[in-house]
Design a protein around this motif. Structure first.
Motif, PDB file in Angstrom:
ATOM      1  N   ALA A   6     120.807  95.498 -25.431  1.00 50.58           N
ATOM      2  CA  ALA A   6     121.697  95.002 -24.611  1.00 50.58           C
ATOM      3  C   ALA A   6     120.443  93.187 -24.541  1.00 50.58           C
ATOM      4  O   ALA A   6     121.471  92.360 -24.386  1.00 50.58           O
ATOM      5  CB  ALA A   6     120.601  95.795 -23.103  1.00 50.58           C
ATOM      6  N   ALA A   7     118.973  93.143 -25.796  1.00 47.26           N
ATOM      7  CA  ALA A   7     118.649  91.675 -25.684  1.00 47.26           C
ATOM      8  C   ALA A   7     120.108  90.707 -26.482  1.00 47.26           C
ATOM      9  O   ALA A   7     120.041  90.160 -26.245  1.00 47.26           O
ATOM     10  CB  ALA A   7     117.868  91.860 -26.382  1.00 47.26           C
ATOM     11  N   ILE A   8     120.446  91.237 -27.455  1.00 45.65           N
ATOM     12  CA  ILE A   8     121.633  91.216 -28.307  1.00 45.65           C
ATOM     13  C   ILE A   8     122.979  90.602 -27.143  1.00 45.65           C
ATOM     14  O   ILE A   8     123.231  89.496 -27.495  1.00 45.65           O
ATOM     15  CB  ILE A   8     122.453  91.528 -29.716  1.00 45.65           C
ATOM     16  N   ALA A   9     123.282  91.865 -26.880  1.00 44.86           N
ATOM     17  CA  ALA A   9     124.318  91.120 -26.022  1.00 44.86           C
ATOM     18  C   ALA A   9     124.276  89.776 -25.334  1.00 44.86           C
ATOM     19  O   ALA A   9     124.758  89.155 -24.348  1.00 44.86           O
ATOM     20  CB  ALA A   9     124.973  92.394 -25.155  1.00 44.86           C
ATOM     21  N   GLY A  10     123.227  89.660 -24.019  1.00 45.66           N
ATOM     22  CA  GLY A  10     122.193  88.700 -23.299  1.00 45.66           C
ATOM     23  C   GLY A  10     121.962  87.161 -24.250  1.00 45.66           C
ATOM     24  O   GLY A  10     123.008  86.740 -23.552  1.00 45.66           O
ATOM     25  N   GLU A  14     124.615  83.957 -23.937  1.00 44.16           N
ATOM     26  CA  GLU A  14     123.902  82.499 -23.001  1.00 44.16           C
ATOM     27  C   GLU A  14     124.506  82.088 -23.912  1.00 44.16           C
ATOM     28  O   GLU A  14     125.083  80.674 -23.649  1.00 44.16           O
ATOM     29  CB  GLU A  14     122.551  83.178 -23.670  1.00 44.16           C
ATOM     30  N   LEU A  15     124.475  82.344 -25.364  1.00 47.37           N
ATOM     31  CA  LEU A  15     125.468  81.605 -26.551  1.00 47.37           C
ATOM     32  C   LEU A  15     126.876  81.184 -26.370  1.00 47.37           C
ATOM     33  O   LEU A  15     127.488  79.627 -26.199  1.00 47.37           O
ATOM     34  CB  LEU A  15     125.319  81.424 -27.663  1.00 47.37           C
ATOM     35  N   LEU A  16     127.401  81.777 -25.563  1.00 42.19           N
ATOM     36  CA  LEU A  16     129.018  81.816 -24.891  1.00 42.19           C
ATOM     37  C   LEU A  16     129.046  80.750 -23.565  1.00 42.19           C
ATOM     38  O   LEU A  16     130.213  79.798 -23.911  1.00 42.19           O
ATOM     39  CB  LEU A  16     129.599  82.715 -24.796  1.00 42.19           C
ATOM     40  N   ARG A  17     127.544  80.783 -23.025  1.00 48.18           N
ATOM     41  CA  ARG A  17     127.597  79.830 -21.891  1.00 48.18           C
ATOM     42  C   ARG A  17     128.165  78.679 -22.668  1.00 48.18           C
ATOM     43  O   ARG A  17     128.345  77.656 -21.811  1.00 48.18           O
ATOM     44  CB  ARG A  17     126.919  80.397 -21.024  1.00 48.18           C
ATOM     45  N   ILE A  67     119.023  76.178 -23.482  1.00 51.86           N
ATOM     46  CA  ILE A  67     119.174  78.279 -24.389  1.00 51.86           C
ATOM     47  C   ILE A  67     118.268  78.546 -23.669  1.00 51.86           C
ATOM     48  O   ILE A  67     117.371  78.994 -24.415  1.00 51.86           O
ATOM     49  CB  ILE A  67     120.004  77.504 -25.691  1.00 51.86           C
ATOM     50  N   ASP A  68     118.432  79.940 -22.670  1.00 47.40           N
ATOM     51  CA  ASP A  68     117.648  80.371 -22.540  1.00 47.40           C
ATOM     52  C   ASP A  68     117.504  82.497 -22.679  1.00 47.40           C
ATOM     53  O   ASP A  68     118.804  82.407 -22.513  1.00 47.40           O
ATOM     54  CB  ASP A  68     117.287  80.868 -21.371  1.00 47.40           C
ATOM     55  N   VAL A  69     118.022  82.798 -24.438  1.00 47.47           N
ATOM     56  CA  VAL A  69     118.326  84.446 -23.952  1.00 47.47           C
ATOM     57  C   VAL A  69     118.241  85.143 -23.124  1.00 47.47           C
ATOM     58  O   VAL A  69     118.853  85.894 -22.810  1.00 47.47           O
ATOM     59  CB  VAL A  69     118.105  84.792 -25.730  1.00 47.47           C
ATOM     60  N   THR A  94     132.132  92.091 -28.948  1.00 53.03           N
ATOM     61  CA  THR A  94     131.941  94.064 -29.638  1.00 53.03           C
ATOM     62  C   THR A  94     131.840  93.224 -31.229  1.00 53.03           C
ATOM     63  O   THR A  94     131.051  93.834 -31.866  1.00 53.03           O
ATOM     64  CB  THR A  94     132.852  94.292 -29.851  1.00 53.03           C
ATOM     65  N   VAL A  95     132.833  92.489 -31.625  1.00 49.62           N
ATOM     66  CA  VAL A  95     132.541  91.751 -32.928  1.00 49.62           C
ATOM     67  C   VAL A  95     130.718  90.703 -32.708  1.00 49.62           C
ATOM     68  O   VAL A  95     130.861  90.884 -33.992  1.00 49.62           O
ATOM     69  CB  VAL A  95     133.877  90.902 -33.506  1.00 49.62           C
ATOM     70  N   LEU A  96     130.703  90.332 -32.134  1.00 52.09           N
ATOM     71  CA  LEU A  96     129.587  89.299 -32.328  1.00 52.09           C
ATOM     72  C   LEU A  96     128.582  89.656 -32.080  1.00 52.09           C
ATOM     73  O   LEU A  96     127.731  89.712 -32.716  1.00 52.09           O
ATOM     74  CB  LEU A  96     129.400  88.002 -30.783  1.00 52.09           C
ATOM     75  N   SER A  97     128.636  91.027 -30.930  1.00 53.41           N
ATOM     76  CA  SER A  97     126.717  91.875 -31.512  1.00 53.41           C
ATOM     77  C   SER A  97     127.508  92.386 -32.193  1.00 53.41           C
ATOM     78  O   SER A  97     126.044  92.852 -32.877  1.00 53.41           O
ATOM     79  CB  SER A  97     127.431  93.178 -29.943  1.00 53.41           C
ATOM     80  N   VAL A  98     128.452  93.335 -32.987  1.00 52.91           N
ATOM     81  CA  VAL A  98     127.901  94.141 -34.438  1.00 52.91           C
ATOM     82  C   VAL A  98     127.549  93.108 -35.595  1.00 52.91           C
ATOM     83  O   VAL A  98     126.618  93.085 -36.480  1.00 52.91           O
ATOM     84  CB  VAL A  98     129.638  94.622 -34.590  1.00 52.91           C
ATOM     85  N   GLY A  99     128.360  91.872 -35.408  1.00 44.03           N
ATOM     86  CA  GLY A  99     127.750  90.137 -36.633  1.00 44.03           C
ATOM     87  C   GLY A  99     126.808  90.228 -36.012  1.00 44.03           C
ATOM     88  O   GLY A  99     125.096  89.729 -37.366  1.00 44.03           O
TER      89      GLY A  99
END
Length: 137
Positions: A6-10, A14-17, A67-69, A94-99
């Motif tokens: 969940a933290a990785i997804a967050g 934020e980085l995509l934002r 940037i606030d993760v 999903t690709v970003l999360s796995v990577g």
């Protein structure tokens, strides 16, 4: 964050934002005089909406240039929205999360090699992005 999906997804949201995969807006032409927010747009004027501007609106994102993760970036439009949402957005996330998970598993001590204020960004307006990201593995 290293082991918390969940933290990785967050962090990814934020980085995509801050650095959307595309900043393309579709050129629009006003067919009549309108007001967008507080800006009058006369008939026949062209308007080019930019994802990066919408994702940095301080009404929705306090301190939008920081940037606030841990930020809940649930209003990000990095992949569009509603009928204009990218059909591959879930795959990209999903690709970003796995990577990101693989990077953190392989290099658990990864950290910036320079102060965050020294990270070099592209000097032109578009595309947004980081020119180089020095890290210690």
């Amino acid at each position: 964050m290293r082991e918390d999906p969940a933290a990785i997804a967050g962090a990814i949201e934020e980085l995509l934002r801050c650095y959307p995969s595309s900043n393309d807006g579709l050129l629009r032409v006003a067919t009549r005089d309108v007001v967008l927010g507080t800006t009058p747009v006369p008939a026949d004027a062209a308007v080019l909406p930019l994802v990066c501007a919408a994702s940095r609106d301080p009404k929705y994102f306090p301190e939008p240039d920081r940037i606030d993760v841990d930020r809940v970036a649930d209003r990000s439009i990095a992949f569009g929205s509603a009928p204009h949402a990218c059909p591959a957005a879930d795959l990209a996330r999903t690709v970003l999360s796995v990577g990101m998970g693989a990077l953190l598993a392989r290099f658990p001590g990864v950290r910036l090699a320079a102060p965050v204020d020294d990270v070099e960004h592209h000097s032109n307006l578009l595309p947004l992005g980081i020119r180089a990201l020095p890290v210690h593995l």
